[in-house]
Design a protein around this motif. Structure first.
Motif, mmCIF file in Angstrom:
data_model
loop_
_atom_site.group_PDB
_atom_site.id
_atom_site.type_symbol
_atom_site.label_atom_id
_atom_site.label_comp_id
_atom_site.label_asym_id
_atom_site.label_seq_id
_atom_site.Cartn_x
_atom_site.Cartn_y
_atom_site.Cartn_z
ATOM 1 N N ALA A 122 0.840 -1.197 0.000
ATOM 2 C CA ALA A 122 0.000 0.000 0.000
ATOM 3 C C ALA A 122 0.875 1.248 0.000
ATOM 4 O O ALA A 122 1.999 1.236 0.508
ATOM 5 C CB ALA A 122 -0.923 0.012 1.216
ATOM 6 N N VAL A 123 0.343 2.294 -0.582
ATOM 7 C CA VAL A 123 0.968 3.614 -0.535
ATOM 8 C C VAL A 123 0.119 4.456 0.404
ATOM 9 O O VAL A 123 -1.084 4.622 0.185
ATOM 10 C CB VAL A 123 1.043 4.251 -1.944
ATOM 11 C CG1 VAL A 123 1.631 5.645 -1.864
ATOM 12 C CG2 VAL A 123 1.854 3.361 -2.881
ATOM 13 N N ILE A 124 0.738 4.945 1.461
ATOM 14 C CA ILE A 124 0.014 5.609 2.543
ATOM 15 C C ILE A 124 0.476 7.057 2.645
ATOM 16 O O ILE A 124 1.665 7.322 2.840
ATOM 17 C CB ILE A 124 0.262 4.872 3.878
ATOM 18 C CG1 ILE A 124 -0.099 3.393 3.728
ATOM 19 C CG2 ILE A 124 -0.494 5.538 5.012
ATOM 20 C CD1 ILE A 124 0.714 2.465 4.570
ATOM 21 N N HIS A 125 -0.471 7.973 2.541
ATOM 22 C CA HIS A 125 -0.177 9.404 2.618
ATOM 23 C C HIS A 125 -0.667 9.958 3.947
ATOM 24 O O HIS A 125 -1.724 9.546 4.444
ATOM 25 C CB HIS A 125 -0.889 10.169 1.497
ATOM 26 C CG HIS A 125 -0.573 9.656 0.130
ATOM 27 N ND1 HIS A 125 0.561 10.012 -0.546
ATOM 28 C CD2 HIS A 125 -1.247 8.802 -0.682
ATOM 29 C CE1 HIS A 125 0.577 9.413 -1.720
ATOM 30 N NE2 HIS A 125 -0.516 8.659 -1.825
ATOM 31 N N GLN A 126 0.081 10.905 4.489
ATOM 32 C CA GLN A 126 -0.426 11.588 5.674
ATOM 33 C C GLN A 126 -1.752 12.243 5.297
ATOM 34 O O GLN A 126 -1.876 12.840 4.233
ATOM 35 C CB GLN A 126 0.570 12.639 6.157
ATOM 36 C CG GLN A 126 0.112 13.290 7.457
ATOM 37 C CD GLN A 126 1.256 13.794 8.279
ATOM 38 O OE1 GLN A 126 2.167 13.048 8.604
ATOM 39 N NE2 GLN A 126 1.209 15.071 8.623
ATOM 40 N N GLY A 127 -2.749 12.111 6.149
ATOM 41 C CA GLY A 127 -4.073 12.660 5.873
ATOM 42 C C GLY A 127 -5.049 11.662 5.284
ATOM 43 O O GLY A 127 -6.246 11.927 5.219
ATOM 44 N N ASP A 128 -4.551 10.487 4.846
ATOM 45 C CA ASP A 128 -5.456 9.427 4.401
ATOM 46 C C ASP A 128 -6.319 8.988 5.582
ATOM 47 O O ASP A 128 -6.054 9.340 6.734
ATOM 48 C CB ASP A 128 -4.668 8.211 3.884
ATOM 49 C CG ASP A 128 -4.134 8.393 2.468
ATOM 50 O OD1 ASP A 128 -4.493 9.382 1.811
ATOM 51 O OD2 ASP A 128 -3.336 7.534 2.037
ATOM 52 N N HIS A 129 -7.308 8.165 5.292
ATOM 53 C CA HIS A 129 -8.179 7.617 6.330
ATOM 54 C C HIS A 129 -7.913 6.124 6.425
ATOM 55 O O HIS A 129 -7.864 5.429 5.406
ATOM 56 C CB HIS A 129 -9.647 7.893 6.010
ATOM 57 C CG HIS A 129 -9.936 9.359 5.943
ATOM 58 N ND1 HIS A 129 -10.325 10.088 7.038
ATOM 59 C CD2 HIS A 129 -9.831 10.237 4.925
ATOM 60 C CE1 HIS A 129 -10.468 11.352 6.693
ATOM 61 N NE2 HIS A 129 -10.181 11.467 5.414
#
Length: 161
Positions: free
Chosen positions: A137-144
């Motif tokens: 997975a690619v996880i960005h700050q601010g994702d849920h």
């Protein structure tokens, strides 16, 4: 949304979400949790984990990319107590935890890939706010993020069943 079901969310939002690989184990008392992602990347140094979990975290889940290291723990009971005190929803660690007997009774969601009694080193290294890439997975700050006993899903938008 008090009870979440990642399976139900998957069924409803399949094309809009990412599912993390099933490599994580539950360590906290809370098994179902969700929140806005706050990202940290480090390696075998939990100084930044302690610093961040010492700040208000209501509605947030700390995602720690520890490089998948199995050589030391990035979270133990003392730091987890900080997270509970500061109302973090959960902590997900691509690495290890320790003090598992204490963690299992703490009212917070904690997932990690394994556990080990070895404490981390302290070099004051690490970065926050980065895009993370682990567990397919690619996880960005601010994702849920939504987590339960079935797994972990990530979405750019808030989801509801």
């Amino acid at each position: 949304m008090n009870n979440i079901s990642t399976a139900d969310l998957y069924d409803k939002y399949e094309s809009e979400i990412q599912v993390l690989s099933p490599i994580f184990n539950d360590y906290g008392k809370i098994k179902q949790f969700f929140g806005t992602v706050f990202t940290v990347k480090l390696f075998e140094d939990n100084t930044l984990v302690r610093e961040i979990l010492g700040t208000p975290g209501q509605g947030k889940v700390l995602m720690v990319d520890g490089g998948g290291s199995l050589r030391c723990a990035l979270l133990g009971d003392n730091i987890a107590e900080l997270a509970v005190k500061n109302q973090w929803s959960g902590i997900i660690i691509y690495g290890c935890v320790r003090d598992t007997q204490e963690l299992k009774n703490m009212p917070i969601g904690i997932k990690a890939i394994n556990h080990i009694p070895v404490k981390s080193i302290k070099r004051n290294e690490g970065q926050q706010g980065l895009t993370l890439n682990f567990a397919n997975a690619v996880i960005h700050q601010g994702d849920h993020i939504y987590a339960d006993e079935d797994g972990i899903i990530i979405s750019t938008d808030s989801l509801s069943v």
